[in-house]
Design an enzyme around this catalytic site. Sequence first.
Site, mmCIF file in Angstrom:
data_model
loop_
_atom_site.group_PDB
_atom_site.id
_atom_site.type_symbol
_atom_site.label_atom_id
_atom_site.label_comp_id
_atom_site.label_asym_id
_atom_site.label_seq_id
_atom_site.Cartn_x
_atom_site.Cartn_y
_atom_site.Cartn_z
ATOM 1 N N GLY A 14 0.821 -1.209 0.000
ATOM 2 C CA GLY A 14 0.000 0.000 0.000
ATOM 3 C C GLY A 14 0.857 1.263 0.000
ATOM 4 O O GLY A 14 0.560 2.227 -0.712
ATOM 5 N N ASP A 38 15.349 -3.643 6.764
ATOM 6 C CA ASP A 38 16.223 -2.848 5.877
ATOM 7 C C ASP A 38 15.426 -2.194 4.751
ATOM 8 O O ASP A 38 15.950 -1.933 3.668
ATOM 9 C CB ASP A 38 17.327 -3.742 5.296
ATOM 10 C CG ASP A 38 16.734 -4.915 4.497
ATOM 11 O OD1 ASP A 38 15.482 -5.096 4.535
ATOM 12 O OD2 ASP A 38 17.490 -5.632 3.837
ATOM 13 N N CYS A 145 -3.357 -4.370 -4.205
ATOM 14 C CA CYS A 145 -2.055 -4.126 -4.823
ATOM 15 C C CYS A 145 -0.985 -5.056 -4.275
ATOM 16 O O CYS A 145 -1.045 -5.448 -3.104
ATOM 17 C CB CYS A 145 -1.658 -2.667 -4.627
ATOM 18 S SG CYS A 145 -1.729 -2.119 -2.905
ATOM 19 N N HIS A 207 -12.850 -10.862 5.606
ATOM 20 C CA HIS A 207 -11.665 -11.726 5.730
ATOM 21 C C HIS A 207 -11.873 -12.878 6.720
ATOM 22 O O HIS A 207 -11.779 -14.046 6.332
ATOM 23 C CB HIS A 207 -10.435 -10.866 6.063
ATOM 24 C CG HIS A 207 -10.124 -9.875 4.985
ATOM 25 N ND1 HIS A 207 -9.567 -8.648 5.231
ATOM 26 C CD2 HIS A 207 -10.325 -9.933 3.648
ATOM 27 C CE1 HIS A 207 -9.429 -7.988 4.084
ATOM 28 N NE2 HIS A 207 -9.878 -8.742 3.119
ATOM 29 N N ARG A 319 -2.924 -12.165 7.705
ATOM 30 C CA ARG A 319 -3.677 -10.979 8.158
ATOM 31 C C ARG A 319 -5.177 -11.202 8.283
ATOM 32 O O ARG A 319 -5.826 -10.562 9.094
ATOM 33 C CB ARG A 319 -3.526 -9.846 7.145
ATOM 34 C CG ARG A 319 -2.162 -9.403 6.966
ATOM 35 C CD ARG A 319 -1.903 -8.098 7.689
ATOM 36 N NE ARG A 319 -0.494 -7.875 7.572
ATOM 37 C CZ ARG A 319 0.077 -7.384 6.484
ATOM 38 N NH1 ARG A 319 -0.658 -6.970 5.479
ATOM 39 N NH2 ARG A 319 1.358 -7.271 6.407
HETATM 40 P P1 NAD Z 1 2.321 -5.131 3.518
HETATM 41 O O1 NAD Z 1 2.408 -6.470 4.120
HETATM 42 O O2 NAD Z 1 2.757 -4.997 2.110
HETATM 43 O O3 NAD Z 1 3.152 -4.070 4.330
HETATM 44 C C1 NAD Z 1 3.577 -4.278 5.552
HETATM 45 C C2 NAD Z 1 4.531 -3.131 5.845
HETATM 46 O O4 NAD Z 1 4.234 -2.692 7.127
HETATM 47 C C3 NAD Z 1 5.956 -3.631 5.859
HETATM 48 O O5 NAD Z 1 6.518 -3.567 4.569
HETATM 49 C C4 NAD Z 1 6.544 -2.641 6.798
HETATM 50 O O6 NAD Z 1 6.842 -1.431 6.156
HETATM 51 C C5 NAD Z 1 5.422 -2.392 7.763
HETATM 52 N N1 NAD Z 1 5.534 -3.247 8.945
HETATM 53 C C6 NAD Z 1 5.244 -4.544 9.057
HETATM 54 N N2 NAD Z 1 5.473 -4.952 10.314
HETATM 55 C C7 NAD Z 1 5.905 -3.887 10.995
HETATM 56 C C8 NAD Z 1 6.295 -3.682 12.327
HETATM 57 N N3 NAD Z 1 6.288 -4.664 13.225
HETATM 58 N N4 NAD Z 1 6.694 -2.458 12.673
HETATM 59 C C9 NAD Z 1 6.699 -1.458 11.775
HETATM 60 N N5 NAD Z 1 6.337 -1.607 10.488
HETATM 61 C C10 NAD Z 1 5.949 -2.811 10.112
HETATM 62 O O7 NAD Z 1 0.868 -4.588 3.755
HETATM 63 P P2 NAD Z 1 -0.061 -3.834 2.720
HETATM 64 O O8 NAD Z 1 -0.487 -4.830 1.705
HETATM 65 O O9 NAD Z 1 0.574 -2.566 2.281
HETATM 66 O O10 NAD Z 1 -1.302 -3.535 3.632
HETATM 67 C C11 NAD Z 1 -1.352 -2.409 4.477
HETATM 68 C C12 NAD Z 1 -2.714 -2.399 5.105
HETATM 69 O O11 NAD Z 1 -3.706 -2.360 4.072
HETATM 70 C C13 NAD Z 1 -3.047 -3.649 5.922
HETATM 71 O O12 NAD Z 1 -3.902 -3.251 6.956
HETATM 72 C C14 NAD Z 1 -3.807 -4.519 4.943
HETATM 73 O O13 NAD Z 1 -4.654 -5.432 5.587
HETATM 74 C C15 NAD Z 1 -4.583 -3.461 4.194
HETATM 75 N N6 NAD Z 1 -5.032 -3.869 2.849
HETATM 76 C C16 NAD Z 1 -4.150 -4.236 1.916
HETATM 77 C C17 NAD Z 1 -4.606 -4.558 0.653
HETATM 78 C C18 NAD Z 1 -3.658 -4.913 -0.458
HETATM 79 O O14 NAD Z 1 -4.117 -5.268 -1.527
HETATM 80 N N7 NAD Z 1 -2.372 -4.804 -0.287
HETATM 81 C C19 NAD Z 1 -5.975 -4.509 0.367
HETATM 82 C C20 NAD Z 1 -6.867 -4.123 1.367
HETATM 83 C C21 NAD Z 1 -6.373 -3.783 2.597
#
Ligand code: NAD
Length: 396
Positions: A14, A38, A145, A207, A319
């Site tokens: 996101g 990193d 995404c 979910h 998740r």
């Molecule tokens: P992701 O798994 O790609 O991103 C996780 C990011 O969160 C990591 O890259 C890191 O930057 C950060 N992170 C993870 N653990 C951490 C920690 N312990 N401390 C600090 N930072 C940490 O997640 P995403 O896909 O970008 O999703 C973000 C939010 O959007 C979530 O709530 C997800 O459920 C929601 N969401 C995502 C999608 C999608 O298609 N990607 C769709 C609907 C909702």
Amino acid sequence: MDVIKITVCGGGNGAQTLIPVAAGNLGCPVDVYAPFADEAERLRAGVAAHGGLETVGAVNARARPRRVSADPAEVVPGSDVVVLVLPAFAHEETLCQIVSFLDEGTWVGAVPARGGFDYAAARVLEAHGREDVRLFGLQTLPWACRVQAYGQVVHVLGVKQAVDAAARPAAQIERLAPLLERMLGLHVGAAASLLALTLANAGQFIHPGIMYALFADWDGDPFPADEIPPFYHALSQAGARTLADLSDEVQAVRARLEPATDLSTVRPLKAWLLRSYGDAIADPSTLRSAFLTNRAYAGLKAPVREVAPGRYVPDFGARYLAEDVPFGLAVSRAIAALAGVETPAIDQVIAWAGERLGKDYLDRDAAEARVPQRYGLENLAQLLAFAGETDRMGCE
Ligand code: NAD
């Protein structure tokens, strides 16, 4: 509202979508706070190699973040808006890291907010004497995404047509929504409060509800790759019934709390689907058909883990349960309890998910969820007063 600079916190799917979308739409510098592992280094390397971050698929944007850092002092000061694009379990910790570097009156928001973001965030702000900071949340991430090449390209599989947002102080959403709309390039509806956003969180139904429908009767045997079910497009009659029951129970909470507070944006699940996906849904006649014929859900599979070469089991740590129960369904259930509304269907799914997660969110571990009671909101009057609090700076 004019914006000089925004900061995006996070380095996942996101965040890497929002960075080029916001930079392109707002035409202002976008800095990135990426302290996890990193990621800052990997983002910088990817952006340098590709000449910027790019989204492909349903949204096409390309831009270079101005600065990427794991040090909040380098990127947070000077931001008008800071956006946490993180799983909900990282909200509180990240807010603690950035709070001392926020300018006076900055907007800090979670995209998506999930349940109870305002309870946790307000406590952090209060602990740091930063009640001047304003909060906002989006009801969902606008995009489906996935990162294709880290720091370089994100594939956007689908984009929602409309997303709701709410603020704290609640009335300020009217000022903020037009800015969010420009930033995201889609319609942003104004929800009356973050309480409305918590109850309207559709991920909390979809979910855990679909995980329950797919795997409550799983016999424990690993299965081959070609039997990994589609997540949305395998929804059974019974699964659709479960989703409807979860949504109906939150509608009962809505009915109980109105007219004391405006919950008009807490839509039944089918109405939410049609509003979010519109034309992408070929057959909107029933809740089930709206899932089965939603183009934006095509190709998305249930989360699984490979336990032996070519053999898979459901990933109950994903998740869909680990975030959407403690930061979703359990929060709505806690609000229902304050409102005196029974939630048998929600309880059943929470109990089942809890067994898979090793947590008893109905009893022993209830306070580990982001529930209002954990933050001192012990009765309905306190809950509603918190939701409706106005600007302590007096500039509502
Ligand atoms: P992701 O798994 O790609 O991103 C996780 C990011 O969160 C990591 O890259 C890191 O930057 C950060 N992170 C993870 N653990 C951490 C920690 N312990 N401390 C600090 N930072 C940490 O997640 P995403 O896909 O970008 O999703 C973000 C939010 O959007 C979530 O709530 C997800 O459920 C929601 N969401 C995502 C999608 C999608 O298609 N990607 C769709 C609907 C909702």
